[in-house]
Design a protein around this motif. Structure first.
Motif, PDB file in Angstrom:
ATOM      1  N   ALA A  40     110.986 -10.468 -38.425  1.00  0.00           N
ATOM      2  CA  ALA A  40     110.508  -9.999 -39.733  1.00  0.00           C
ATOM      3  C   ALA A  40     111.637  -9.291 -40.483  1.00  0.00           C
ATOM      4  O   ALA A  40     112.318  -8.427 -39.913  1.00  0.00           O
ATOM      5  CB  ALA A  40     109.310  -9.071 -39.553  1.00  0.00           C
ATOM      6  N   ILE A  41     111.825  -9.621 -41.735  1.00  0.00           N
ATOM      7  CA  ILE A  41     112.901  -9.013 -42.528  1.00  0.00           C
ATOM      8  C   ILE A  41     112.704  -7.506 -42.648  1.00  0.00           C
ATOM      9  O   ILE A  41     113.652  -6.717 -42.507  1.00  0.00           O
ATOM     10  CB  ILE A  41     112.953  -9.663 -43.925  1.00  0.00           C
ATOM     11  CG1 ILE A  41     113.288 -11.152 -43.795  1.00  0.00           C
ATOM     12  CG2 ILE A  41     113.968  -8.945 -44.800  1.00  0.00           C
ATOM     13  CD1 ILE A  41     113.291 -11.894 -45.125  1.00  0.00           C
ATOM     14  N   ASP A  42     111.471  -7.088 -42.910  1.00  0.00           N
ATOM     15  CA  ASP A  42     111.188  -5.662 -43.080  1.00  0.00           C
ATOM     16  C   ASP A  42     110.796  -4.983 -41.775  1.00  0.00           C
ATOM     17  O   ASP A  42     110.451  -3.788 -41.784  1.00  0.00           O
ATOM     18  CB  ASP A  42     110.061  -5.478 -44.102  1.00  0.00           C
ATOM     19  CG  ASP A  42     110.465  -5.983 -45.489  1.00  0.00           C
ATOM     20  OD1 ASP A  42     111.661  -5.888 -45.818  1.00  0.00           O
ATOM     21  OD2 ASP A  42     109.580  -6.484 -46.214  1.00  0.00           O
ATOM     22  N   GLY A  43     110.797  -5.741 -40.667  1.00  0.00           N
ATOM     23  CA  GLY A  43     110.420  -5.143 -39.392  1.00  0.00           C
ATOM     24  C   GLY A  43     108.928  -4.894 -39.300  1.00  0.00           C
ATOM     25  O   GLY A  43     108.122  -5.606 -39.905  1.00  0.00           O
ATOM     26  N   GLY A  44     108.578  -3.850 -38.556  1.00  0.00           N
ATOM     27  CA  GLY A  44     107.162  -3.532 -38.392  1.00  0.00           C
ATOM     28  C   GLY A  44     106.974  -2.365 -37.447  1.00  0.00           C
ATOM     29  O   GLY A  44     107.919  -1.623 -37.150  1.00  0.00           O
ATOM     30  N   THR A  45     105.754  -2.220 -36.968  1.00  0.00           N
ATOM     31  CA  THR A  45     105.382  -1.086 -36.131  1.00  0.00           C
ATOM     32  C   THR A  45     104.783  -1.578 -34.821  1.00  0.00           C
ATOM     33  O   THR A  45     104.026  -2.546 -34.807  1.00  0.00           O
ATOM     34  CB  THR A  45     104.351  -0.193 -36.852  1.00  0.00           C
ATOM     35  OG1 THR A  45     104.904   0.262 -38.075  1.00  0.00           O
ATOM     36  CG2 THR A  45     103.976   1.002 -35.982  1.00  0.00           C
ATOM     37  N   VAL A  46     105.137  -0.888 -33.744  1.00  0.00           N
ATOM     38  CA  VAL A  46     104.521  -1.120 -32.438  1.00  0.00           C
ATOM     39  C   VAL A  46     103.719   0.131 -32.100  1.00  0.00           C
ATOM     40  O   VAL A  46     104.273   1.239 -32.096  1.00  0.00           O
ATOM     41  CB  VAL A  46     105.568  -1.406 -31.345  1.00  0.00           C
ATOM     42  CG1 VAL A  46     104.892  -1.550 -29.986  1.00  0.00           C
ATOM     43  CG2 VAL A  46     106.366  -2.644 -31.680  1.00  0.00           C
ATOM     44  N   ALA A  47     102.436  -0.056 -31.823  1.00  0.00           N
ATOM     45  CA  ALA A  47     101.560   1.077 -31.536  1.00  0.00           C
ATOM     46  C   ALA A  47     100.888   0.881 -30.183  1.00  0.00           C
ATOM     47  O   ALA A  47     100.251  -0.144 -29.947  1.00  0.00           O
ATOM     48  CB  ALA A  47     100.509   1.236 -32.628  1.00  0.00           C
ATOM     49  N   ILE A  48     101.047   1.886 -29.319  1.00  0.00           N
ATOM     50  CA  ILE A  48     100.392   1.887 -28.004  1.00  0.00           C
ATOM     51  C   ILE A  48      99.320   2.964 -28.038  1.00  0.00           C
ATOM     52  O   ILE A  48      99.610   4.136 -28.352  1.00  0.00           O
ATOM     53  CB  ILE A  48     101.388   2.167 -26.870  1.00  0.00           C
ATOM     54  CG1 ILE A  48     102.532   1.147 -26.897  1.00  0.00           C
ATOM     55  CG2 ILE A  48     100.694   2.153 -25.516  1.00  0.00           C
ATOM     56  CD1 ILE A  48     103.635   1.449 -25.898  1.00  0.00           C
ATOM     57  N   ALA A  49      98.083   2.600 -27.707  1.00  0.00           N
ATOM     58  CA  ALA A  49      96.970   3.554 -27.726  1.00  0.00           C
ATOM     59  C   ALA A  49      96.203   3.460 -26.416  1.00  0.00           C
ATOM     60  O   ALA A  49      95.914   2.363 -25.929  1.00  0.00           O
ATOM     61  CB  ALA A  49      96.043   3.280 -28.900  1.00  0.00           C
ATOM     62  N   CYS A  50      95.899   4.631 -25.851  1.00  0.00           N
ATOM     63  CA  CYS A  50      95.131   4.701 -24.599  1.00  0.00           C
ATOM     64  C   CYS A  50      93.958   5.646 -24.820  1.00  0.00           C
ATOM     65  O   CYS A  50      94.152   6.834 -25.118  1.00  0.00           O
ATOM     66  CB  CYS A  50      96.006   5.211 -23.454  1.00  0.00           C
ATOM     67  SG  CYS A  50      97.497   4.238 -23.180  1.00  0.00           S
ATOM     68  N   ARG A  51      92.750   5.132 -24.661  1.00  0.00           N
ATOM     69  CA  ARG A  51      91.555   5.913 -24.909  1.00  0.00           C
ATOM     70  C   ARG A  51      90.593   5.762 -23.727  1.00  0.00           C
ATOM     71  O   ARG A  51      90.427   4.659 -23.188  1.00  0.00           O
ATOM     72  CB  ARG A  51      90.850   5.441 -26.186  1.00  0.00           C
ATOM     73  CG  ARG A  51      91.656   5.686 -27.448  1.00  0.00           C
ATOM     74  CD  ARG A  51      91.617   7.163 -27.840  1.00  0.00           C
ATOM     75  NE  ARG A  51      92.363   7.408 -29.060  1.00  0.00           N
ATOM     76  CZ  ARG A  51      93.635   7.774 -29.086  1.00  0.00           C
ATOM     77  NH1 ARG A  51      94.286   7.939 -27.933  1.00  0.00           N
ATOM     78  NH2 ARG A  51      94.247   7.991 -30.227  1.00  0.00           N
TER      79      ARG A  51
END
Length: 384
Positions: free
Chosen positions: A308-319
C-alpha cells in the motif's frame, strides 16, 4: 496513539536458553512423533500382495500334502487336480474373512487378544467351508455331507487352520520386526543429527549475542536510536530461542514480542506503518503457544502494509469473553485479492502451520474475514 500501548509487559529473561540441558528431550520428542507418523502410514500395496501370495501358497502346498496318500495310490489324474483346485478355492474363501478380521480390521488389538479370538474365528472358517461344500456337492452330482462327515472333517480342517494362520502370524512378526529395526535406525540417525544441531545451536547464540553486544558498545552516544534497535533485535532472538524449549508462554510475553517485532518493522516502514497492541490486564498470565501470533502479524505487514502506498495499521486485540480469550489481528492497507483458500494455499507455510498448531493445542479454528475492504481480520479463541 497507534504505535504505543498502555499495557505493561513482563520483561523476558535475559539469560540465554540452555539448549545443552534440553536438547535430548527436544529431539527425543521429535523422534517419537516421527515414529508415530511412520506407524500411521498405510501399509504398502506390495506387502499386501506378498501376504496374499503366501496365503495362497499355503493352501496349495498343504492341500497337496494332505492329498499325498491319494496321489501316491491313484497317481495324478484330472479328477484329482480338479478336487485339489476346488478345495483350495473353498479354503481360501473360508479363510479370507478371518484373515481380514485378524490382519486388517483388528491389527490394533494386542497379539494375545487376537490369539484368543482364533477360538471363535476358527469355527467361522469351518462353517463357511462346510456351507460351500453343501452348496457345491449337489452341483457336482455328489450327496451333501452328513453330520458324521462334518464332524470327521473338523479335526483336519482345524489343524489346517492352525498351520495357515500360524505361518501368517510368523510372517507378520518378522515383517514388523524388520520395520521396527528400520525405524529404530532412522530414529538413531535423527537423534544423532539432533545432537549435532543442538551443539551448533549452543554455540551460535553466544556468537550472535556477543556480536550484537560488541556492535552496540562500539556505537557513539549520539547513535542511541541504533543501540535501541539492536537491543530490540536481540530481544526477538531471545524469544525465538525461548520458543524452541517452551510449549506454552504467558500471553503478556507473546504480546511483548509482537510489540518489539512491530517496532522493528516500523523503523523500516516509517510513518507507513502504525500499530496498536491492546489486551485486558486480567488475561496477561493466560498460556499460549510461543510465536503463535507472529505469522498473522507478518502476513498483515507483508500483504497489507508493504504493497500500500500510504501504508496502514496493524491492530492486535485480546479480550476475555466468558471462559475464553478472543484474539484478533486486523490490518488496513492493501485489500487482499483472492479467497481464503488461496491464502492458505500460497507458497508460505506460516499461516498453515499456525492454524494447525491452534487446532492441535485447543481444537479451535482460525477464522479469516475481510476487514472492510482494506485488509484482513484473523480471529481465534483460546481457553482463559
Amino acid at each position: 496513539m497507534p504505535g504505543r500501548t498502555a499495557i505493561r509487559f513482563r520483561r523476558l529473561p535475559q539469560r540465554l536458553v540452555d539448549l545443552n540441558n534440553r536438547r535430548r528431550v527436544i529431539y527425543c520428542k521429535l523422534a517419537f512423533f516421527n515414529g508415530q507418523y511412520m506407524m500411521q502410514q498405510p501399509q504398502p500395496s506390495n506387502a499386501t500382495r506378498k501376504e496374499l501370495l503366501l496365503f495362497m501358497s499355503c493352501f496349495v502346498i498343504m492341500s497337496m500334502l494332505y492329498g499325498m496318500p491319494r496321489l501316491i495310490e491313484y497317481k495324478a489324474s484330472l479328477h484329482y487336480f480338479k478336487e485339489l483346485g476346488i478345495d483350495c478355492v473353498f479354503m481360501a474363501m473360508a479363510c479370507l474373512p478371518v484373515w481380514w478380521i485378524h490382519f486388517r480390521k483388528l491389527t490394533h488389538w494386542p497379539l494375545k487378544k487376537r490369539f484368543l479370538l482364533h477360538f471363535a474365528t476358527c469355527y467361522i472358517y469351518y462353517g463357511i467351508w462346510v456351507l460351500l461344500y453343501q452348496w457345491y456337492n449337489p452341483l457336482d452330482g455328489l450327496p451333501r455331507m452328513t453330520t458324521r462327515q462334518i464332524i470327521q472333517n473338523l479335526g483336519p480342517n482345524l489343524l489346517f487352520y492352525i498351520q495357515v494362520f500360524g505361518i501368517l502370524h510368523i510372517y507378520h512378526f518378522f515383517r514388523e520386526r524388520e520395520t521396527q529395526l528400520t525405524r529404530e535406525k532412522e530414529l538413531q540417525d535423527l537423534a544423532y543429527q539432533g545432537e549435532i544441531n543442538a551443539l551448533k545451536a549452543q554455540i551460535q547464540p553466544h556468537f550472535l549475542f556477543n556480536t550484537l553486544n560488541s556492535i552496540s558498545a562500539s556505537l557513539p552516544p549520539e547513535q542511541e536510536q541504533t543501540r535501541m534497535l539492536i537491543a530490540r533485535l536481540a530481544d526477538t532472538f531471545r524469544y525465538a530461542l525461548l520458543s524452541t524449549r517452551e510449549e506454552l508462554v504467558p500471553l503478556s510475553d507473546e504480546l511483548h514480542f509482537m510489540h518489539t517485532y512491530l517496532s522493528l518493522e516500523q523503523t523500516r516502514f516509517g510513518k507507513r506503518l502504525q500499530f496498536a497492541v491492546d489486551a485486558d490486564d486480567s488475561i496477561s498470565r493466560v498460556q499460549i503457544p510461543p510465536m503463535l501470533l507472529q505469522p498473522l502479524v507478518e502476513n498483515a505487514v507483508k500483504h497489507g502494509i508493504e504493497p500500500a502506498i500510504d501504508g496502514g495499521t496493524v491492530a492486535i486485540a485480546c479480550r476475555k469473553k466468558g471462559a475464553k480469550v478472543h484474539i484478533s489481528v486486523r490490518n488496513t492497507g492493501q485489500a487482499f485479492q483472492g479467497t481464503t483458500e488461496q491464502l492458505f494455499r500460497s507458497k508460505g507455510v506460516g499461516l498453515v502451520n499456525m492454524a494447525r498448531r491452534l487446532e492441535r493445542h485447543y481444537n479451535e479454528k482460525l477464522r479469516v474475514s475481510d476487514n472492510g475492504g482494506q485488509g484482513l481480520c484473523f480471529e481465534f479463541c483460546i481457553p482463559a
